[in-house]
Design a protein around this motif. Structure first.
Motif, short mmCIF file in Angstrom:
data_model
loop_
_atom_site.label_atom_id
_atom_site.label_comp_id
_atom_site.label_asym_id
_atom_site.label_seq_id
_atom_site.Cartn_x
_atom_site.Cartn_y
_atom_site.Cartn_z
N ILE A 51 -17.61 -32.24 -66.60
CA ILE A 51 -15.54 -31.93 -66.50
C ILE A 51 -15.49 -30.46 -66.62
O ILE A 51 -15.69 -30.02 -67.08
N ILE A 52 -14.93 -29.79 -65.28
CA ILE A 52 -14.77 -28.99 -64.64
C ILE A 52 -13.76 -28.24 -65.85
O ILE A 52 -11.87 -29.06 -65.22
N LYS A 53 -13.05 -27.90 -66.82
CA LYS A 53 -12.10 -27.53 -67.26
C LYS A 53 -12.86 -25.92 -68.36
O LYS A 53 -13.43 -26.15 -68.67
N ARG A 54 -11.87 -25.69 -68.71
CA ARG A 54 -11.78 -24.10 -69.28
C ARG A 54 -12.71 -24.60 -71.17
O ARG A 54 -12.07 -25.86 -71.17
N LEU A 55 -13.51 -23.69 -71.05
CA LEU A 55 -14.48 -24.32 -72.27
C LEU A 55 -13.49 -23.76 -73.63
O LEU A 55 -13.65 -21.99 -73.36
N ASN A 56 -13.58 -24.04 -74.18
CA ASN A 56 -12.50 -23.53 -75.96
C ASN A 56 -13.68 -22.88 -76.38
O ASN A 56 -13.00 -22.15 -77.12
N ASN A 57 -15.33 -22.65 -76.87
CA ASN A 57 -15.39 -22.32 -77.53
C ASN A 57 -15.89 -20.64 -76.88
O ASN A 57 -16.58 -21.03 -75.48
N PRO A 58 -15.92 -19.01 -77.33
CA PRO A 58 -15.73 -18.09 -76.37
C PRO A 58 -17.62 -18.29 -76.29
O PRO A 58 -18.09 -17.67 -75.13
N LYS A 59 -18.73 -18.57 -76.88
CA LYS A 59 -20.02 -18.56 -76.80
C LYS A 59 -20.08 -19.16 -76.00
O LYS A 59 -20.92 -18.81 -74.89
N GLN A 93 -19.54 -18.03 -72.54
CA GLN A 93 -19.65 -16.30 -71.68
C GLN A 93 -21.59 -17.08 -71.84
O GLN A 93 -22.12 -16.42 -70.82
N THR A 94 -21.54 -18.14 -72.02
CA THR A 94 -23.13 -18.87 -71.56
C THR A 94 -23.99 -18.93 -70.37
O THR A 94 -24.45 -18.59 -69.63
N THR A 95 -22.43 -20.40 -70.16
CA THR A 95 -21.63 -20.45 -69.01
C THR A 95 -21.87 -18.97 -67.75
O THR A 95 -22.42 -19.43 -66.69
N TYR A 96 -21.09 -18.35 -68.09
CA TYR A 96 -20.87 -17.57 -67.52
C TYR A 96 -21.89 -16.95 -66.38
O TYR A 96 -22.27 -16.73 -65.90
#
Length: 213
Positions: free
Chosen positions: A7-15, A18-21
């Motif tokens: 599901i393409i949506k904003r990840l709520n967890n900052p970590k 960063q990992t996905t980026y």
């Protein structure tokens, strides 16, 4: 089991963001490089990580300023047209998926606000330049000592630049004159040599108005 649909949506967890980026950034850079090499296109890719660290990629044998210059020469209407076209492609790609289509829509209100802010900024710069020009035309009206000192420093720097440019032009003029004189001497010597050869072999000389061969 089949592959789980992402599901393409904003990840709520900052970590997680960063990992996905970090993982997907490599793939995007690889594709950008392949596209620039195979198609020989002007390509610039700018990304800022969730932590604010920039990543910049410019196509092979290209310069960033040349790509940016091409973009700057486009009218605002053309840029918005291309942006709208790209947004439509993305929306079509993600039709019938979990992606919120609003992520790819063109916010005209936001664009208008951007243009208004830009116009306001330009007007402020014009007003500032106009004020500075007025002060230079009427320095007697300035009551601020610091401003006078700044203007004096600018004048001194400008005068030094003018003197340096004058010396440069004088040197160039002298070098040009030297080259011109050298060319004239070479031409004169060449003419003297040709005349000497003509006289030596009796090709063409004139005595008392009579021509002998």
């Amino acid at each position: 089991m089949g592959r789980k649909k992402l599901i393409i949506k904003r990840l709520n967890n900052p970590k997680d963001r960063q990992t996905t980026y970090s993982k997907r950034k490599i793939g995007i850079l690889k594709k950008a490089k392949e596209l620039s090499v195979m198609c020989d296109v002007d390509l610039t890719l700018v990304m800022f990580s969730p932590s604010g660290i920039p990543t910049l990629f410019v196509g092979q044998n290209k310069e960033l300023h040349s790509v940016v210059e091409r973009l700057s020469k486009m009218s605002i209407e053309d840029r918005e047209e291309r942006r709208d076209y790209t947004a439509k492609i993305l929306k079509k790609m993600y039709d019938n998926t979990e992606v919120d289509p609003r992520n790819f829509s063109i916010d005209k209100t936001e664009f208008l606000k951007f243009q208004q802010d830009r116009l306001k900024e330009l007007n402020e710069k014009i007003a500032q330049k106009t004020k500075i020009l007025s002060e230079w035309k009427n320095p007697q009206k300035i009551n601020n000592l610091n401003q006078i000192q700044i203007m004096q420093n600018h004048l001194a720097a400008s005068l030094n630049n003018i003197r340096a440019k004058k010396r440069e032009l004088i040197i160039q003029e002298k070098e040009h004159q030297c080259r011109l004189q050298a060319s004239q001497r070479e031409l004169f010597i060449q003419q003297q040599q040709e005349q000497a050869l003509q006289q030596q072999f009796g090709l063409d000389f004139e005595i008392n108005g009579d021509l002998f061969i």
